[in-house]
Every structure is written in C-alpha cells, then in structure tokens.
Design an enzyme around this catalytic site. Structure first.
Site, PDB file in Angstrom:
ATOM      1  N   THR A  45     -24.747  30.393   3.884  1.00  0.00           N
ATOM      2  CA  THR A  45     -25.843  30.787   4.761  1.00  0.00           C
ATOM      3  C   THR A  45     -26.874  29.678   4.900  1.00  0.00           C
ATOM      4  O   THR A  45     -27.586  29.604   5.904  1.00  0.00           O
ATOM      5  CB  THR A  45     -26.506  32.073   4.230  1.00  0.00           C
ATOM      6  OG1 THR A  45     -25.490  33.060   4.008  1.00  0.00           O
ATOM      7  CG2 THR A  45     -27.529  32.628   5.211  1.00  0.00           C
ATOM      8  N   TYR A 140     -16.815  31.449  -6.348  1.00  0.00           N
ATOM      9  CA  TYR A 140     -17.131  32.005  -5.032  1.00  0.00           C
ATOM     10  C   TYR A 140     -15.840  32.094  -4.231  1.00  0.00           C
ATOM     11  O   TYR A 140     -15.288  31.080  -3.814  1.00  0.00           O
ATOM     12  CB  TYR A 140     -18.164  31.113  -4.347  1.00  0.00           C
ATOM     13  CG  TYR A 140     -18.644  31.543  -2.978  1.00  0.00           C
ATOM     14  CD1 TYR A 140     -18.278  32.760  -2.402  1.00  0.00           C
ATOM     15  CD2 TYR A 140     -19.492  30.716  -2.245  1.00  0.00           C
ATOM     16  CE1 TYR A 140     -18.737  33.132  -1.151  1.00  0.00           C
ATOM     17  CE2 TYR A 140     -19.964  31.077  -0.991  1.00  0.00           C
ATOM     18  CZ  TYR A 140     -19.578  32.277  -0.445  1.00  0.00           C
ATOM     19  OH  TYR A 140     -20.030  32.641   0.803  1.00  0.00           O
ATOM     20  N   LYS A 169     -18.551  35.595  -7.103  1.00  0.00           N
ATOM     21  CA  LYS A 169     -19.080  36.180  -5.869  1.00  0.00           C
ATOM     22  C   LYS A 169     -17.887  36.589  -5.027  1.00  0.00           C
ATOM     23  O   LYS A 169     -17.089  35.752  -4.610  1.00  0.00           O
ATOM     24  CB  LYS A 169     -19.951  35.173  -5.117  1.00  0.00           C
ATOM     25  CG  LYS A 169     -20.475  35.705  -3.786  1.00  0.00           C
ATOM     26  CD  LYS A 169     -21.285  34.654  -3.031  1.00  0.00           C
ATOM     27  CE  LYS A 169     -21.721  35.168  -1.669  1.00  0.00           C
ATOM     28  NZ  LYS A 169     -22.467  34.149  -0.882  1.00  0.00           N
ATOM     29  N   ILE A 210     -25.312  39.137  -3.535  1.00  0.00           N
ATOM     30  CA  ILE A 210     -25.866  37.921  -2.935  1.00  0.00           C
ATOM     31  C   ILE A 210     -25.847  38.187  -1.442  1.00  0.00           C
ATOM     32  O   ILE A 210     -24.800  38.134  -0.802  1.00  0.00           O
ATOM     33  CB  ILE A 210     -25.051  36.675  -3.319  1.00  0.00           C
ATOM     34  CG1 ILE A 210     -25.079  36.481  -4.840  1.00  0.00           C
ATOM     35  CG2 ILE A 210     -25.599  35.434  -2.614  1.00  0.00           C
ATOM     36  CD1 ILE A 210     -24.182  35.366  -5.336  1.00  0.00           C
TER      37      ILE A 210
END
Length: 300
Positions: A45, A140, A169, A210
């Site tokens: 992001t 991740y 994540k 998150i």
C-alpha cells in the site's frame, strides 16, 4: 509481536512526486491518536516498488521517529512493522538491517515478486533475511502479486527452524490456509492482510490485522480487532458489516489507487499523486468513492 491492529500506510507524494514527509508524519500521528497498535510503512500500500532505496529507508525512519516521539492515548508507544520487501534477497537484507538499526520493532517481508522462486528458494530467502537481524520477522503471503505462494509446509518449516520468524500476513484469500496454519502451530501468529476477511480470519486463529481501510478508518478497525480479541463475535461482526461497502469500494481498482483517492477526498492528503505505472482512478471509481464516503459521513 506485541500488537494486533495496524494499517498498511499509504505513502503521500507531493505534486512533483517526491515523498511528502510532513503529510506522512501527520498520517502516522492520526493512526496513533485513533487507537492503532502499530503502523506498517512501505509495504504494498505504501508503493514500495516505486520508491528508491533511500526513500524507502527514510519512510521507515520517519515512522520510527514519529512513533517514538508521540504517545498513544494510553501513554504507550505505537509499534513499527517495517516493510522490507524486494525481489532481490540482498536488497531485503539491507533494508532489514537498516530497519533494526533505526529502531523498528519488527519487519514485514513479502515473497520475491517476478522471480517466481521454488519453495526451497522461498525458504532460503526468508531464512537469510531473518538470520541477519534479531528483531521479529513476519512473512507476507500475497500470491496474486508475487506469482508464488508460501506453501503451508514451507511457512511452518520457517516458523519451526528460524527462531525470530514469528508471524505471517495472510493475503492469499484462503481461510483454509489460515485454519491449517493455526491447527499445526498455535503460536504462529496470523495477521489478516485482506480487509474483507478480517473478521473471518480473526475467528479462525488470527491474532490481528494489517488493514488498508485502516488508513481511513483506524478507529473502527481497532475496535473490530479489540472485540475479536475479547471473543465478542457479534460485536466484531457488526463492525465488519458496517465497513463492508467501504472495503468493497477501496478495492475496485488496484490497491493503493482507491485508498489514496479516498484519503484525498476526505481531506487527509493534499495530493492524490501516484508514480507510474499506477495512475489516477477512473471517473467511475472516483464517483463510487465519493458516494461511499458520503454514506459513511466522511464527506458531505
């Protein structure tokens, strides 16, 4: 990793496309004052793929400095989970060492994109980075962007064999993966990386989120997570449902295109600027975002 609610921070740019450091600090302080446990600079992001190495490190530094110098409402300090992802292990390793040196609490490392490594390659990538630092490491998994998934067996092997790999994540969109990871290793911390599944993941073994939406609505994301941690299923579900249309609107185009425009429409950043190959959203998307923000009384 002593945190549960966090936002994957956008990186605001000026009109000349340089990083707007002052705006970045303001956004982080807003996260602190609205109840988030942690912030995640320079992840997906945060447009990390189009930042220079120097800019990437500076964003981590700003996050650490801001969190260090700004107390939360409970007089504690918001944690920093620094993004150190790259498709080159050597670059991720360099960023990881910098993040630890500057004072980040933990690092988030995405699987190498474009390279499409084997599972053994993924194992060696994460192991090499984790062994270069002492702070906790979060894997991740986002195969829609990287082209390869960290298989459950690989993730479990990393957790079992590398002491400071503590969490993952999950942005695969698979609840089956979440339940498998939690079943085999109860201490392997799972964080939702998919806003539409935040509630489902929290009640399937997850311990935190998150969030992209958290840039705009940190208070509600924090409240949902806190309800889930207290096993208040219905209360958490009500908040998740309340955010349904916003979650949908913020992913109608590639993240972070919609969230950046939404932050601009809400008056939280001055410039909805993007670096190519990302471009401004379509007129239809902007209209949808305006309508959605009006529904949530963010704008009139």
């Amino acid at each position: 990793m002593q945190f549960h609610s966090s936002s994957a921070l956008i990186t605001p740019f000026k009109k000349d496309l340089s990083v707007d450091e002052a705006a970045y600090e303001v956004l982080i302080k807003r996260q602190i004052f609205q109840g988030m446990d942690a912030c995640v600079p320079v992840g997906t992001t945060g447009e990390s793929a189009t930042l220079t190495h120097k800019e990437h490190m500076r964003c981590i530094e700003i996050a650490v400095e801001t969190c260090k110098n700004t107390k939360t409402p409970s007089n504690s300090r918001m944690k920093v989970l620094a993004g150190v992802g790259s498709n080159a292990t050597s670059e991720s390793l360099s960023l990881a060492k910098f993040a630890q040196k500057i004072g980040a609490d933990a690092i988030l490392c995405v699987s190498p994109y474009y390279n499409r490594p084997t599972q053994q390659g993924l194992f060696e990538h994460y192991k090499t980075i984790a062994q270069s630092v002492e702070i906790p490491v979060m894997l991740y998994d986002v195969p829609s962007r990287t082209g390869v998934s960290i298989e459950v067996s690989t993730a479990l092997k990393l957790f079992r064999e590398v002491p400071n790999i503590k969490a993952i994540k999950e942005a695969s969109g698979s609840l089956k993966r979440v339940t498998e990871l939690h079943y085999y290793e109860k201490d392997f911390k799972i964080f939702s990386g998919e806003d539409s599944l935040n509630h489902s993941i929290m009640f399937s073994g997850g311990c935190g989120v998150i969030s992209v939406t958290g840039n705009l609505m940190p208070n509600l994301i924090s409240q949902m997570v806190n309800c889930a941690l207290k096993l208040e299923y219905q209360q958490a579900l009500e908040i998740q449902n309340k955010l349904f249309h916003l979650h949908q609107a913020l992913f109608v185009e590639t993240n972070p295109i919609p969230i950046k425009m939404a932050m601009h429409l809400a008056g939280l950043i001055e410039n909805p600027s993007y670096r190519l190959p990302l471009v401004v959203p379509s007129k239809e998307t902007i209209k949808l975002l305006e309508k959605t923000l009006q529904q949530y009384e963010v704008i009139v």
